[in-house]
Design an enzyme around this catalytic site. Sequence first.
Site, PDB file in Angstrom:
ATOM      1  N   THR A  28       6.214  75.595  35.536  1.00 41.40           N
ATOM      2  CA  THR A  28       6.733  76.854  34.984  1.00 41.40           C
ATOM      3  C   THR A  28       8.253  76.781  34.866  1.00 41.40           C
ATOM      4  O   THR A  28       8.903  76.132  35.691  1.00 41.40           O
ATOM      5  CB  THR A  28       6.318  78.000  35.928  1.00 41.40           C
ATOM      6  OG1 THR A  28       4.892  78.096  35.914  1.00 41.40           O
ATOM      7  CG2 THR A  28       6.911  79.332  35.504  1.00 41.40           C
ATOM      8  N   GLY A  29       8.796  77.448  33.861  1.00 39.37           N
ATOM      9  CA  GLY A  29      10.253  77.581  33.790  1.00 39.37           C
ATOM     10  C   GLY A  29      10.847  77.123  32.477  1.00 39.37           C
ATOM     11  O   GLY A  29      10.143  76.713  31.541  1.00 39.37           O
ATOM     12  N   SER A  30      12.179  77.177  32.435  1.00 37.43           N
ATOM     13  CA  SER A  30      12.892  76.936  31.174  1.00 37.43           C
ATOM     14  C   SER A  30      12.969  75.454  30.812  1.00 37.43           C
ATOM     15  O   SER A  30      13.198  75.127  29.647  1.00 37.43           O
ATOM     16  CB  SER A  30      14.305  77.522  31.278  1.00 37.43           C
ATOM     17  OG  SER A  30      15.006  76.927  32.355  1.00 37.43           O
ATOM     18  N   GLY A  84       9.492  71.781  36.922  1.00 39.21           N
ATOM     19  CA  GLY A  84      10.932  71.858  37.155  1.00 39.21           C
ATOM     20  C   GLY A  84      11.227  71.972  38.642  1.00 39.21           C
ATOM     21  O   GLY A  84      10.325  71.924  39.485  1.00 39.21           O
ATOM     22  N   ALA A  85      12.495  72.141  38.979  1.00 42.23           N
ATOM     23  CA  ALA A  85      12.910  72.359  40.371  1.00 42.23           C
ATOM     24  C   ALA A  85      14.259  73.064  40.363  1.00 42.23           C
ATOM     25  O   ALA A  85      14.993  73.021  39.371  1.00 42.23           O
ATOM     26  CB  ALA A  85      13.007  71.036  41.121  1.00 42.23           C
ATOM     27  N   GLY A  97      10.644  77.597  42.982  1.00 38.28           N
ATOM     28  CA  GLY A  97      10.150  78.964  43.110  1.00 38.28           C
ATOM     29  C   GLY A  97      11.034  80.042  42.536  1.00 38.28           C
ATOM     30  O   GLY A  97      10.729  81.224  42.703  1.00 38.28           O
ATOM     31  N   GLY A  99      11.035  80.950  39.665  1.00 40.04           N
ATOM     32  CA  GLY A  99      10.150  81.685  38.767  1.00 40.04           C
ATOM     33  C   GLY A  99       8.961  82.319  39.472  1.00 40.04           C
ATOM     34  O   GLY A  99       8.066  82.855  38.809  1.00 40.04           O
ATOM     35  N   GLU A 105       2.260  76.060  41.797  1.00 42.29           N
ATOM     36  CA  GLU A 105       2.948  74.783  41.549  1.00 42.29           C
ATOM     37  C   GLU A 105       2.691  73.808  42.701  1.00 42.29           C
ATOM     38  O   GLU A 105       2.521  72.613  42.481  1.00 42.29           O
ATOM     39  CB  GLU A 105       4.445  75.028  41.369  1.00 42.29           C
ATOM     40  CG  GLU A 105       4.754  75.735  40.048  1.00 42.29           C
ATOM     41  CD  GLU A 105       6.195  76.189  39.904  1.00 42.29           C
ATOM     42  OE1 GLU A 105       6.630  76.363  38.768  1.00 42.29           O
ATOM     43  OE2 GLU A 105       6.887  76.371  40.920  1.00 42.29           O
ATOM     44  N   LYS A 123      21.223  70.316  39.338  1.00 41.54           N
ATOM     45  CA  LYS A 123      20.168  70.565  40.328  1.00 41.54           C
ATOM     46  C   LYS A 123      20.175  69.512  41.447  1.00 41.54           C
ATOM     47  O   LYS A 123      19.515  69.693  42.465  1.00 41.54           O
ATOM     48  CB  LYS A 123      18.792  70.543  39.644  1.00 41.54           C
ATOM     49  CG  LYS A 123      18.631  71.516  38.457  1.00 41.54           C
ATOM     50  CD  LYS A 123      18.112  72.832  38.904  1.00 41.54           C
ATOM     51  CE  LYS A 123      17.793  73.789  37.763  1.00 41.54           C
ATOM     52  NZ  LYS A 123      16.573  73.504  37.066  1.00 41.54           N
TER      53      LYS A 123
END
Length: 236
Positions: A28-30, A84-85, A97, A99, A105, A123
Amino acid sequence: MADEASKRAAGRMAADMVEDGAAIGLGTGSTVRFAIERLAERVADGLSFVGIPTSHQTAMRARRLGIPLASLNDAPRLALTIDGADQVDPALRLIKGRGAALTREKIVAAASDRLVIVVDEPKLVGCLSSPVPVEVLPYACAFVERRLAALGGTGTVREGARKDGPVVTDSGGFVLDWSFGPIADPSGLESAVEAIPGVVASGLFAGFSEKMVVIVGNGSGCRVVRPGSTPPRSAW
Ligand code: 5RP
């Protein structure tokens, strides 16, 4: 935006690792969004695979782009997950997390033979230190807060941005964002947090390094980091 370009490069490279006929976890995520878009292009070119989404956001994006989806109960063993992370340390331990999709996940990461993490350079950190999202059963929220406080640090229940009151996750939980400061022992802290009754999952992912590949997008493309190939902490 340079940041978007980095995420895009990482997401697309991860999508190109997917092989025909596989069941794939979709995080999940951008950054994952760019992997989903690239996977949709590959499906249009004839790639056959099934995606196991970790959130409503990912399911909706993938469905809109024509990617076939199934549930983890249909495909409990996954060839690979792309996710992602929020932070990655040199031992390839993660905080996830932002998101609020951390529980699914983590389940999907555990169900996968390989885990491909897509991030941009900011990151990467020498030591995990951002607030750790902790998904809790609403029934146990105040109790878990007390137990977390006993472990150290402080935190709050995550509030909705365009909703009054707490964020409610796709699995019906609340999220406590807990600041422990620099985390000397991510694995020990993950075990301690997840041993608290009422905790569903923590955003510390310290146990997946061996099967992980991290794709780091940057201004000039991507670099790939594998277990044991991380540069010294100072160059990370
Ligand atoms: C969601 C996550 C995301 O994968 C993580 O927060 C990274 O998101 P982004 O790629 O948008 O920075 O853990 O629960």
